[in-house]
Design a protein around this motif. Sequence first.
Motif: not given
Length: 475
Positions: A41, A107, A284-285, A50, A48, A39, A346
């Motif tokens: 951020v 994140y 992403g989280d 990845q 953020g 991650n 991403t």
Amino acid sequence: MKNLIALCIVFVLPFIGNSQKSFVSGNVSDSNLPLPGVNVVIKGTAKGTQTDFEGNFKIEVSKGQILVFSFIGYKDHYVTIEEPEKFLTIELVEDLKLLEEVVITGYGSRKSRDAVGYSVSDYGEGGASGSKSYGNYPYGVLTAGEINDIKDYSEWLSVLKQKKFKKIQQDWGFYLEHKIEVMVKDNDGEPINNVKVVLFAEKEAGIKAEMVSRTDVTGKSVLFRDLNCSTIEEYYYVQVFHNDKILGRKVKTSTKELAFTFSKQTESKNVDIMFTIDATGSMGDEMNYLKAELQNIISRVDQNIGEKRVALTFYRDVSDEYTVREFDFNSDIKKVQAFLDKQYATGGGDYEEAVEVALKESLLNNWDEEARAKLMFLLLDAPPHWNEQNVMTIRNEIRKAQEMGIKIIPIVASGADKTVEFLMRFFSVSTNGTYVFLTDDSGIGNPHLKPTKSNYKVEKLNNLIVRLINEYAMI
């Protein structure tokens, strides 16, 4: 002159602000190998991305902002941006104590086992085959609820009367307040699947097809007089096509239900399941957890359904590395999982994403026309860009899904707003599907939107999806 100077300042300031932003790229590794899925951020924000499978990343930042690099089992790493165009080489340091004591919750955010109430090994029970986790991410963790607005139609109608939801309805041109339920059975009273049903409207200019759909495994098709138009006509015609035979009836506006009977014909037992997934940075989280959930779901579907195919579509936005990346329908689940393993979140940047492109491309895959059930699970946290062209594209693609008999089942993740909720509920109602949303009960990810619904049941996401597949395929 003062007014002219002030006006110039108003126009120039935004461009000065924008000029201070640029992209930072780099590579993240440990002492030996690149680290995928790290991650990255901007501290104090939800923005953020990845790292990819080579450990590379790229993110838009401003001078003075702080990047936080976090990965399970490693100490967080902080970098203050002094030269935005600089390439960063980041080496993370293992934290063995941390690796044993935490699970990732979003994140750069961690909780201890005691705080969360479970450990990685607590999940995965229930007899499903396959691994119990994706890397350090266990399945059976994400929680979700379901809203079936067709079953709870009276509440759906009452919610649509609220002014704030009327605007969303008008912006996207879905009305869905006047339905007709068409039931098709054989001479023994058994439902007939995959029967073509057409709703025609009697207009001044003549007869026009308003909606084309197909019956599901229950023999039912729900049609809407006001699919994309708020006005309705006095008379309609419903025609049903099966075994080279056509039956039809003229109905009034007040007609709510119709039934037709045909002789039975051999039906396919195949099932097509498509997962269309938003792969932008804001996902992403939850992305790695979703991978674990999908792997578990696919493995359980593999056990329960004899003849089935699975497809994957990942999408971002039009200015990203790719807009759509696809894996067409395949009955080899190992190949599906191998493709799934390689995907990461991403890109994006603004709130809206290329949902309309994802819909269009997903429907162009090699769907089995005769399949017993055709399901599209649409996982996302943001709406499409609103403009007239996208509105028309989405309406056309929804009509195509209806004609193909594909049920769209949205799964809404954290960060979504009411526009996302109601547009996705329009998708599900239009295609006779159902609406699914992640909840805060899992403790994972950013806060999840509470739906406009009087009551609902919270379930494990993987169990809920398997239940829906079984329900719609009559396993």
